[in-house]
Design a protein around this motif. Sequence first.
Motif, PDB file in Angstrom:
ATOM      1  N   LYS A   1      96.950  62.187 -15.370  1.00  0.00           N
ATOM      2  CA  LYS A   1      95.490  61.993 -15.482  1.00  0.00           C
ATOM      3  C   LYS A   1      94.719  62.760 -14.418  1.00  0.00           C
ATOM      4  CE  LYS A   1      95.410  58.587 -18.654  1.00  0.00           C
ATOM      5  NZ  LYS A   1      95.067  58.968 -20.009  1.00  0.00           N
ATOM      6  N   GLY A   2      93.462  63.054 -14.739  1.00  0.00           N
ATOM      7  CA  GLY A   2      92.545  63.581 -13.743  1.00  0.00           C
ATOM      8  C   GLY A   2      92.449  65.096 -13.678  1.00  0.00           C
ATOM      9  N   HIS A   3      93.031  65.788 -14.668  1.00  0.00           N
ATOM     10  CA  HIS A   3      93.042  67.248 -14.620  1.00  0.00           C
ATOM     11  C   HIS A   3      92.345  67.869 -15.835  1.00  0.00           C
ATOM     12  CE1 HIS A   3      95.965  66.764 -11.430  1.00  0.00           C
ATOM     13  NE2 HIS A   3      96.719  66.036 -12.240  1.00  0.00           N
ATOM     14  N   ASN A   4      91.918  69.103 -15.642  1.00  0.00           N
ATOM     15  CA  ASN A   4      91.473  69.912 -16.774  1.00  0.00           C
ATOM     16  C   ASN A   4      91.931  71.345 -16.533  1.00  0.00           C
ATOM     17  OD1 ASN A   4      89.607  71.086 -14.961  1.00  0.00           O
ATOM     18  ND2 ASN A   4      88.103  71.332 -16.597  1.00  0.00           N
ATOM     19  N   ALA A   5      91.613  72.206 -17.480  1.00  0.00           N
ATOM     20  CA  ALA A   5      91.945  73.628 -17.356  1.00  0.00           C
ATOM     21  C   ALA A   5      90.739  74.424 -17.792  1.00  0.00           C
ATOM     22  CB  ALA A   5      93.149  73.977 -18.221  1.00  0.00           C
ATOM     23  N   GLU A   6      90.301  75.325 -16.935  1.00  0.00           N
ATOM     24  CA  GLU A   6      89.186  76.196 -17.298  1.00  0.00           C
ATOM     25  C   GLU A   6      89.292  77.518 -16.567  1.00  0.00           C
ATOM     26  OE1 GLU A   6      86.122  73.325 -15.792  1.00  0.00           O
ATOM     27  OE2 GLU A   6      85.355  75.079 -14.717  1.00  0.00           O
ATOM     28  N   THR A   7      88.671  78.543 -17.140  1.00  0.00           N
ATOM     29  CA  THR A   7      88.738  79.860 -16.515  1.00  0.00           C
ATOM     30  C   THR A   7      87.916  79.877 -15.232  1.00  0.00           C
ATOM     31  OG1 THR A   7      86.963  80.511 -18.035  1.00  0.00           O
ATOM     32  CG2 THR A   7      89.188  81.219 -18.600  1.00  0.00           C
ATOM     33  N   VAL A   8      88.366  80.711 -14.297  1.00  0.00           N
ATOM     34  CA  VAL A   8      87.631  80.903 -13.059  1.00  0.00           C
ATOM     35  C   VAL A   8      86.607  82.016 -13.292  1.00  0.00           C
ATOM     36  CG1 VAL A   8      87.793  81.513 -10.617  1.00  0.00           C
ATOM     37  CG2 VAL A   8      89.657  80.247 -11.720  1.00  0.00           C
ATOM     38  N   LYS A   9      85.371  81.753 -12.897  1.00  0.00           N
ATOM     39  CA  LYS A   9      84.287  82.714 -13.118  1.00  0.00           C
ATOM     40  C   LYS A   9      84.620  84.071 -12.513  1.00  0.00           C
ATOM     41  CE  LYS A   9      79.290  82.949 -13.031  1.00  0.00           C
ATOM     42  NZ  LYS A   9      78.128  82.877 -12.160  1.00  0.00           N
ATOM     43  N   GLY A  10      84.442  85.102 -13.324  1.00  0.00           N
ATOM     44  CA  GLY A  10      84.668  86.459 -12.829  1.00  0.00           C
ATOM     45  C   GLY A  10      86.122  86.879 -12.802  1.00  0.00           C
ATOM     46  N   MET A  11      87.027  85.988 -13.241  1.00  0.00           N
ATOM     47  CA  MET A  11      88.452  86.310 -13.177  1.00  0.00           C
ATOM     48  C   MET A  11      89.113  86.222 -14.544  1.00  0.00           C
ATOM     49  SD  MET A  11      89.332  84.517  -9.495  1.00  0.00           S
ATOM     50  CE  MET A  11      91.039  85.051  -9.385  1.00  0.00           C
ATOM     51  N   ILE A  12      88.414  86.790 -15.533  1.00  0.00           N
ATOM     52  CA  ILE A  12      88.993  86.958 -16.876  1.00  0.00           C
ATOM     53  C   ILE A  12      88.729  88.409 -17.295  1.00  0.00           C
ATOM     54  CG2 ILE A  12      88.804  84.539 -17.556  1.00  0.00           C
ATOM     55  CD1 ILE A  12      86.292  85.244 -19.143  1.00  0.00           C
TER      56      ILE A  12
ATOM     57  N   VAL B   1      93.088  80.611 -14.227  1.00  0.00           N
ATOM     58  CA  VAL B   1      92.740  79.279 -14.728  1.00  0.00           C
ATOM     59  C   VAL B   1      92.804  78.288 -13.574  1.00  0.00           C
ATOM     60  CG1 VAL B   1      93.465  77.416 -16.285  1.00  0.00           C
ATOM     61  CG2 VAL B   1      93.638  79.805 -17.029  1.00  0.00           C
ATOM     62  N   MET B   2      91.822  77.379 -13.544  1.00  0.00           N
ATOM     63  CA  MET B   2      91.838  76.347 -12.510  1.00  0.00           C
ATOM     64  C   MET B   2      91.647  74.966 -13.136  1.00  0.00           C
ATOM     65  SD  MET B   2      88.042  76.336 -10.837  1.00  0.00           S
ATOM     66  CE  MET B   2      86.549  76.541 -11.810  1.00  0.00           C
ATOM     67  N   CYS B   3      92.044  73.958 -12.359  1.00  0.00           N
ATOM     68  CA  CYS B   3      91.649  72.584 -12.641  1.00  0.00           C
ATOM     69  C   CYS B   3      90.439  72.347 -11.747  1.00  0.00           C
ATOM     70  CB  CYS B   3      92.786  71.623 -12.282  1.00  0.00           C
ATOM     71  SG  CYS B   3      92.242  69.913 -12.164  1.00  0.00           S
ATOM     72  N   LYS B   4      89.306  72.045 -12.349  1.00  0.00           N
ATOM     73  CA  LYS B   4      88.079  71.964 -11.553  1.00  0.00           C
ATOM     74  C   LYS B   4      88.160  70.950 -10.405  1.00  0.00           C
ATOM     75  CE  LYS B   4      83.204  72.630 -12.025  1.00  0.00           C
ATOM     76  NZ  LYS B   4      82.083  72.796 -12.948  1.00  0.00           N
ATOM     77  N   PRO B   5      88.625  69.704 -10.637  1.00  0.00           N
ATOM     78  CA  PRO B   5      88.661  68.741  -9.525  1.00  0.00           C
ATOM     79  C   PRO B   5      89.615  69.155  -8.396  1.00  0.00           C
ATOM     80  CG  PRO B   5      88.905  67.603 -11.633  1.00  0.00           C
ATOM     81  CD  PRO B   5      89.018  69.076 -11.908  1.00  0.00           C
ATOM     82  N   HIS B   6      90.598  69.969  -8.677  1.00  0.00           N
ATOM     83  CA  HIS B   6      91.626  70.271  -7.677  1.00  0.00           C
ATOM     84  C   HIS B   6      91.726  71.755  -7.334  1.00  0.00           C
ATOM     85  CE1 HIS B   6      93.171  66.410  -9.591  1.00  0.00           C
ATOM     86  NE2 HIS B   6      92.761  66.084  -8.387  1.00  0.00           N
ATOM     87  N   TYR B   7      90.632  72.479  -7.578  1.00  0.00           N
ATOM     88  CA  TYR B   7      90.652  73.917  -7.282  1.00  0.00           C
ATOM     89  C   TYR B   7      90.924  74.159  -5.802  1.00  0.00           C
ATOM     90  CZ  TYR B   7      89.012  78.817  -7.556  1.00  0.00           C
ATOM     91  OH  TYR B   7      88.904  80.180  -7.525  1.00  0.00           O
ATOM     92  N   ALA B   8      90.248  73.397  -4.938  1.00  0.00           N
ATOM     93  CA  ALA B   8      90.408  73.587  -3.488  1.00  0.00           C
ATOM     94  C   ALA B   8      91.822  73.237  -3.032  1.00  0.00           C
ATOM     95  CB  ALA B   8      89.397  72.743  -2.719  1.00  0.00           C
ATOM     96  N   MET B   9      92.516  72.391  -3.826  1.00  0.00           N
ATOM     97  CA  MET B   9      93.899  72.032  -3.482  1.00  0.00           C
ATOM     98  C   MET B   9      94.892  73.038  -4.056  1.00  0.00           C
ATOM     99  SD  MET B   9      93.771  67.889  -3.997  1.00  0.00           S
ATOM    100  CE  MET B   9      95.426  67.620  -3.385  1.00  0.00           C
ATOM    101  N   GLY B  10      94.345  74.050  -4.725  1.00  0.00           N
ATOM    102  CA  GLY B  10      95.216  75.112  -5.220  1.00  0.00           C
ATOM    103  C   GLY B  10      95.790  74.866  -6.606  1.00  0.00           C
ATOM    104  N   MET B  11      95.118  74.002  -7.390  1.00  0.00           N
ATOM    105  CA  MET B  11      95.636  73.767  -8.748  1.00  0.00           C
ATOM    106  C   MET B  11      95.119  74.882  -9.660  1.00  0.00           C
ATOM    107  SD  MET B  11      95.827  70.333 -11.013  1.00  0.00           S
ATOM    108  CE  MET B  11      96.372  70.382 -12.733  1.00  0.00           C
ATOM    109  N   VAL B  12      95.903  75.949  -9.727  1.00  0.00           N
ATOM    110  CA  VAL B  12      95.544  77.142 -10.492  1.00  0.00           C
ATOM    111  C   VAL B  12      96.774  77.696 -11.206  1.00  0.00           C
ATOM    112  CG1 VAL B  12      93.660  77.789  -8.930  1.00  0.00           C
ATOM    113  CG2 VAL B  12      95.969  78.679  -8.522  1.00  0.00           C
ATOM    114  N   MET B  13      96.528  78.498 -12.223  1.00  0.00           N
ATOM    115  CA  MET B  13      97.619  79.212 -12.880  1.00  0.00           C
ATOM    116  C   MET B  13      97.079  80.519 -13.444  1.00  0.00           C
ATOM    117  SD  MET B  13      97.423  79.036 -16.543  1.00  0.00           S
ATOM    118  CE  MET B  13      99.149  79.207 -16.964  1.00  0.00           C
ATOM    119  N   THR B  14      97.986  81.393 -13.809  1.00  0.00           N
ATOM    120  CA  THR B  14      97.618  82.722 -14.281  1.00  0.00           C
ATOM    121  C   THR B  14      98.254  83.003 -15.636  1.00  0.00           C
ATOM    122  OG1 THR B  14      97.488  83.544 -12.009  1.00  0.00           O
ATOM    123  CG2 THR B  14      97.723  85.192 -13.751  1.00  0.00           C
TER     124      THR B  14
END
Length: 143
Positions: free
Chosen positions: A60-71, A98-111
Amino acid sequence: MIRTATTAFAFAALMAGAAFAETYEVQMLNKGSDNARMVFEPAFVQAAPGDTIKFVATDKGHNAETVKGMIPEGAEKFGGKINHDFEVTLDVEGVYAVMCKPHYAMGMVMTIAVGDVDTPAGFLEGRVPKKAKERFQAQLDNL
Ligand SMILES: [Cu+2]
């Protein structure tokens, strides 16, 4: 003669299907298999144009969305809601951050890499949190 033509057609249809039907599942997790906190797993997907990425809300608590300027240029941004599975089909070649918005600062990203592509020039030069940048860098090493 007819049988041969039919077989050839069936084979061609099968090959076309194989080329277009890939779906990659990416789980959104509080803890990854390597014990890292807040991760997408896998964190890197090599896809082909027309492939689908399915983000699965395993935790729970996650999403996936593109990072602005990085597509890629000409690609559309995408994003799912928190706690919901979400899938997107990618037609434009290039690299998608791609980032999870709530956890972007914690490094929840993928490519996601679509097609045979390299890291675009200046890809990580924007405002990217330190932990996210480290993980992006590791993911981009796959290219
Ligand atoms: Cu998250």
